[in-house]
Design an enzyme around this catalytic site. Structure first.
Site, PDB file in Angstrom:
ATOM      1  N   ASP A 179       0.878  -1.183   0.000  1.00  0.00           N
ATOM      2  CA  ASP A 179       0.000   0.000   0.000  1.00  0.00           C
ATOM      3  C   ASP A 179       0.909   1.224   0.000  1.00  0.00           C
ATOM      4  O   ASP A 179       2.126   1.112   0.190  1.00  0.00           O
ATOM      5  CB  ASP A 179      -0.877  -0.003   1.263  1.00  0.00           C
ATOM      6  CG  ASP A 179      -1.738   1.253   1.372  1.00  0.00           C
ATOM      7  OD1 ASP A 179      -2.348   1.652   0.364  1.00  0.00           O
ATOM      8  OD2 ASP A 179      -1.775   1.871   2.454  1.00  0.00           O
ATOM      9  N   SER A 180       0.299   2.401  -0.156  1.00  0.00           N
ATOM     10  CA  SER A 180       1.086   3.628  -0.103  1.00  0.00           C
ATOM     11  C   SER A 180       1.619   3.906   1.303  1.00  0.00           C
ATOM     12  O   SER A 180       2.559   4.664   1.464  1.00  0.00           O
ATOM     13  CB  SER A 180       0.222   4.801  -0.552  1.00  0.00           C
ATOM     14  OG  SER A 180      -0.960   4.852   0.221  1.00  0.00           O
TER      15      SER A 180
ATOM     16  N   GLU B 169      -4.773   9.383   9.761  1.00  0.00           N
ATOM     17  CA  GLU B 169      -3.355   9.308  10.132  1.00  0.00           C
ATOM     18  C   GLU B 169      -3.043  10.166  11.344  1.00  0.00           C
ATOM     19  O   GLU B 169      -2.085   9.896  12.069  1.00  0.00           O
ATOM     20  CB  GLU B 169      -2.480   9.648   8.928  1.00  0.00           C
ATOM     21  CG  GLU B 169      -2.691   8.561   7.897  1.00  0.00           C
ATOM     22  CD  GLU B 169      -1.637   8.453   6.831  1.00  0.00           C
ATOM     23  OE1 GLU B 169      -0.775   9.334   6.750  1.00  0.00           O
ATOM     24  OE2 GLU B 169      -1.702   7.468   6.083  1.00  0.00           O
TER      25      GLU B 169
ATOM     26  N   HIS C  86      -8.066   3.585   4.173  1.00  0.00           N
ATOM     27  CA  HIS C  86      -8.209   4.192   5.500  1.00  0.00           C
ATOM     28  C   HIS C  86      -9.657   4.235   5.992  1.00  0.00           C
ATOM     29  O   HIS C  86      -9.900   4.358   7.183  1.00  0.00           O
ATOM     30  CB  HIS C  86      -7.687   5.628   5.481  1.00  0.00           C
ATOM     31  CG  HIS C  86      -6.208   5.752   5.333  1.00  0.00           C
ATOM     32  ND1 HIS C  86      -5.517   5.222   4.279  1.00  0.00           N
ATOM     33  CD2 HIS C  86      -5.281   6.356   6.122  1.00  0.00           C
ATOM     34  CE1 HIS C  86      -4.228   5.496   4.414  1.00  0.00           C
ATOM     35  NE2 HIS C  86      -4.057   6.188   5.523  1.00  0.00           N
TER      36      HIS C  86
ATOM     37  N   CYS D 166     -11.379   3.225  -0.012  1.00  0.00           N
ATOM     38  CA  CYS D 166     -10.018   3.680   0.308  1.00  0.00           C
ATOM     39  C   CYS D 166      -9.595   2.919   1.554  1.00  0.00           C
ATOM     40  O   CYS D 166     -10.408   2.702   2.460  1.00  0.00           O
ATOM     41  CB  CYS D 166     -10.017   5.183   0.572  1.00  0.00           C
ATOM     42  SG  CYS D 166      -8.442   5.796   1.217  1.00  0.00           S
TER      43      CYS D 166
ATOM     44  N   CYS E  82      -4.341  -1.214  -1.898  1.00  0.00           N
ATOM     45  CA  CYS E  82      -4.506   0.234  -2.047  1.00  0.00           C
ATOM     46  C   CYS E  82      -5.500   0.432  -3.182  1.00  0.00           C
ATOM     47  O   CYS E  82      -5.297  -0.108  -4.280  1.00  0.00           O
ATOM     48  CB  CYS E  82      -3.153   0.854  -2.398  1.00  0.00           C
ATOM     49  SG  CYS E  82      -3.239   2.595  -2.844  1.00  0.00           S
TER      50      CYS E  82
HETATM   51  N1  DGL Z   1      -4.041   3.792   0.140  1.00  0.00           N
HETATM   52  C1  DGL Z   1      -4.722   4.846  -0.579  1.00  0.00           C
HETATM   53  C2  DGL Z   1      -5.992   4.276  -1.219  1.00  0.00           C
HETATM   54  O1  DGL Z   1      -6.561   3.299  -0.793  1.00  0.00           O
HETATM   55  C3  DGL Z   1      -5.058   6.008   0.323  1.00  0.00           C
HETATM   56  C4  DGL Z   1      -3.858   6.805   0.785  1.00  0.00           C
HETATM   57  C5  DGL Z   1      -3.120   7.508  -0.329  1.00  0.00           C
HETATM   58  O2  DGL Z   1      -3.691   8.392  -0.996  1.00  0.00           O
HETATM   59  O3  DGL Z   1      -1.966   7.139  -0.540  1.00  0.00           O
HETATM   60  O4  DGL Z   1      -6.441   4.812  -2.195  1.00  0.00           O
END
Ligand code: DGL
Length: 273
Positions: free
Chosen positions: A11-12, A153, A187, A185, A74
């Site tokens: 993931d990011s 976050e 989060h 998403c 992600c």
């Molecule tokens: N992990 C990203 C998503 O699910 C969210 C966080 C980001 O923008 O990096 O789209």
């Protein structure tokens, strides 16, 4: 040996841990290697080309850990890169979007589905595309909620600021009388109670993290790739965590959302891959 190899998840940043949490719940036997690209986040506001390049690098890194399958945990990377990378690599690669879309289509009673996500995910139109392929009569309304990621976050999961911002973002979806809402998403499952309260109990919330873990489990079983029971029991490295920056911050966050304490996160230079 191959069966007992780890599952690679990326993931990011920290958000993909919501997917890891579901994999651990549903497949407690499996080993996992997680990579969070904390040096290059957010992915949600970057271009398709950039996200494809990052995704290729993340997969190349995970391959050095001899993973047996990849989960793109992600939504933005699944939206932009899955179609490209699944053709380029030989091992199974799954994203988080299809599973969420299938569940939403099965859940809706009035044919009106909402999708919330980053600007990248919503702007790509991928959820609408996948949902429409499953059922062309369904109406899909997407809404980008860019402030949700920083709120999570910052740990503001139950806070009046989050309530206020969520009410503003979600008012448009309420006006469309959707009965199903995809938390598109990584989060957003952490804001489930706030979103659920604002949308009301008649709206079904779909968490693609949960559905993705189910899809992964089915895929491993179907291909005879599930871990042998007990094989990872005494493995101190059963769950390994890597990031491209800020390892200590990641460890603290991971410990707060996973069922097990995360002892160590290693930092790597992702640009090498
Ligand atoms: N992990 C990203 C998503 O699910 C969210 C966080 C980001 O923008 O990096 O789209």
């Amino acid at each position: 040996m191959y069966k007992n190899a780890p599952i690679g998840v990326f993931d990011s940043g920290v958000g993909g841990l919501t997917v890891v949490r579901e994999i651990i719940r549903q497949m407690p036997e499996e080993r996992i290697v997680y990579f969070g690209d904390t040096a290059r986040l957010p992915y949600g506001s970057k271009s398709r080309d950039t996200i494809i390049r990052y995704s290729r690098q993340n997969i190349r890194f995970l391959l050095t850990m001899d993973v047996k399958a990849i989960v793109i945990a992600c939504n933005t990377a699944s939206a932009y890169a899955l179609e490209t990378v699944e053709k380029e690599f030989e091992l199974p690669v799954i994203g988080v979007i299809r599973a969420g879309a299938v569940t939403a289509v099965n859940a809706t009673r009035n044919g009106k589905i909402g999708v919330i996500g980053t600007e990248g995910t919503v702007g790509s139109g991928i959820y609408t595309e996948v949902i429409k392929k499953l059922n062309p009569d369904v109406k899909v309304t997407g809404k980008a909620c860019p402030l949700f990621v920083p709120l999570v976050e910052e740990g503001l999961l139950h806070d009046s600021v989050t309530d206020e911002i969520a009410s503003r973002y979600l008012s448009e979806l309420k006006g469309r009388f959707i009965d199903t809402l995809v938390l598109g998403c990584t989060h957003y499952p952490l804001l489930r109670s706030t979103v659920g309260r604002i949308m009301g109990s008649d709206v079904t919330l779909v968490n693609p993290a949960y559905e993705t873990a189910l899809e992964l489990k089915a895929l491993l079983e179907e291909r005879g790739m599930s871990c042998e029971p007990g094989s990872a029991e005494d493995d101190p490295d059963k769950y390994r965590f890597y990031v491209s920056d800020l390892a200590d911050k990641f460890t603290a966050f991971a410990t707060s959302i996973l069922p097990k304490q995360v002892k160590e996160t290693r930092k790597i230079n992702i640009e090498k891959y």
